[in-house]
Design a protein around this motif. Sequence first.
Motif, mmCIF file in Angstrom:
data_model
loop_
_atom_site.group_PDB
_atom_site.id
_atom_site.type_symbol
_atom_site.label_atom_id
_atom_site.label_comp_id
_atom_site.label_asym_id
_atom_site.label_seq_id
_atom_site.Cartn_x
_atom_site.Cartn_y
_atom_site.Cartn_z
ATOM 1 N N SER A 9 0.836 -1.202 0.000
ATOM 2 C CA SER A 9 0.000 0.000 0.000
ATOM 3 C C SER A 9 0.870 1.251 0.000
ATOM 4 O O SER A 9 1.410 1.637 1.029
ATOM 5 C CB SER A 9 -0.923 -0.003 1.233
ATOM 6 N N THR A 11 -0.085 4.395 -0.801
ATOM 7 C CA THR A 11 -0.739 5.604 -0.283
ATOM 8 C C THR A 11 -1.865 5.296 0.725
ATOM 9 O O THR A 11 -2.714 6.149 0.992
ATOM 10 C CB THR A 11 -1.272 6.482 -1.436
ATOM 11 N N THR A 13 -4.623 3.261 0.999
ATOM 12 C CA THR A 13 -6.016 2.820 0.857
ATOM 13 C C THR A 13 -6.128 1.288 1.001
ATOM 14 O O THR A 13 -7.066 0.787 1.619
ATOM 15 C CB THR A 13 -6.633 3.269 -0.487
ATOM 16 N N THR A 14 -5.157 0.562 0.453
ATOM 17 C CA THR A 14 -5.174 -0.900 0.594
ATOM 18 C C THR A 14 -5.006 -1.269 2.070
ATOM 19 O O THR A 14 -5.673 -2.181 2.574
ATOM 20 C CB THR A 14 -4.042 -1.525 -0.258
ATOM 21 N N VAL A 57 -4.345 -2.004 -7.858
ATOM 22 C CA VAL A 57 -4.300 -2.220 -9.304
ATOM 23 C C VAL A 57 -3.515 -1.079 -9.942
ATOM 24 O O VAL A 57 -3.804 0.090 -9.712
ATOM 25 C CB VAL A 57 -5.739 -2.251 -9.872
ATOM 26 N N GLY A 59 -2.462 0.025 -13.817
ATOM 27 C CA GLY A 59 -2.594 -0.317 -15.236
ATOM 28 C C GLY A 59 -3.456 -1.542 -15.464
ATOM 29 O O GLY A 59 -3.079 -2.431 -16.241
ATOM 30 N N GLU A 60 -4.573 -1.615 -14.720
ATOM 31 C CA GLU A 60 -5.576 -2.683 -14.889
ATOM 32 C C GLU A 60 -5.060 -4.076 -14.512
ATOM 33 O O GLU A 60 -5.601 -5.084 -14.935
ATOM 34 C CB GLU A 60 -6.133 -2.710 -16.339
ATOM 35 N N ILE A 89 -11.592 3.170 -11.643
ATOM 36 C CA ILE A 89 -11.567 3.132 -13.111
ATOM 37 C C ILE A 89 -11.826 1.684 -13.526
ATOM 38 O O ILE A 89 -12.821 1.405 -14.194
ATOM 39 C CB ILE A 89 -10.221 3.652 -13.659
ATOM 40 N N GLN A 118 -9.299 5.717 -3.019
ATOM 41 C CA GLN A 118 -9.101 6.991 -3.732
ATOM 42 C C GLN A 118 -8.018 6.838 -4.789
ATOM 43 O O GLN A 118 -6.955 6.270 -4.534
ATOM 44 C CB GLN A 118 -8.682 8.072 -2.732
#
Length: 263
Positions: A9, A11, A13-14, A57, A59-60, A89, A118
Amino acid sequence: MKTEIIYFSATGTTKAIVTAISKGLRGEVHFTDITLPEKRKDAIEIDCDLVIAAIPVYGERIPDFLYDYIKNVQGNGTYLAAISVYGNIGFGISLEQWKRFAETNHFRLIAAGAFIGQHTYASREAPVAYGRPDESDIREARTFAVNIQKKIDTGDSKCPEIPKCTLPGFITKLPDSGTRLLVRQPRINNRTACNNCGACVRKCPVGAIDSETLEISENKCLRCYACVKICPKKARTAGLRLPVLRTVFNRAGMRKKENQTFL
Ligand SMILES: Cc1cc2nc3c(=O)[nH]c(=O)nc-3n(C[C@H](O)[C@H](O)[C@H](O)COP(=O)(O)O)c2cc1C
Ligand code: SF4
Ligand code: SF4
């Protein structure tokens, strides 16, 4: 029951999602944070009943450098709950990758989840998934854990159905470095504001910041923004390379998506 929560993680959020998940589990819970490079020097040995693995994730998909690391982890039949955290996304092929990982590394996949965090590149002008995970996301993450626990308690080891990714194949095959073409490197724009505290150096998940000069290695930088968000002086700034990209980004992430769980 013994659970090992392995997560990355940059930043936070995970981390927020797995912390909520840990609250819905019974028994002993141990966290292994693989965000910093020194934490990924040694292979992880699995000695528990359940592994919860959570990665954002990029790049998908699962970022290549993290897939390269986890592919050495052997499950020996241990249960796995796999989680992708994404910025509203798309989670692309990441859950399919988790399923393949479970098969090849001898884990029993019993649950998967795609949770919203986020978006790294969210701003006031493009507030994609701003403030998420919010209270409701945190509640859902905890409920997910309660349901995993129930599944284990009843001896139900059915592998969940993972939805097929509908994106064109080339998008999910772009290299990790593709983001560098769209996002600028976080430079120190205000040298007088920077107090050389070194927080950004210590926070970088790939050791891309020189501790003397504070310059960033272009070839290593993931554009994860950990250094931007940790800076107490707001001395580092970054952004998308072209204004039009912000419009595209905002459009792609505008409609609020719900968390999805598969059991
Ligand atoms: C290089 C990069 C690529 C990303 N690609 C995607 C993506 O394909 N889809 C998406 O929804 N979010 C994407 N994101 C957003 C992150 O998945 C999201 O912000 C996540 O919550 C970050 O997790 P963390 O706070 O635990 O680091 C990307 C972020 C970065 C840095
Ligand atoms: S230098 Fe690049 S990889 Fe390192 S924290 Fe900053 S944005 Fe992330
Ligand atoms: S975190 Fe900010 S203030 Fe501290 S060294 Fe890095 S750029 Fe300078």
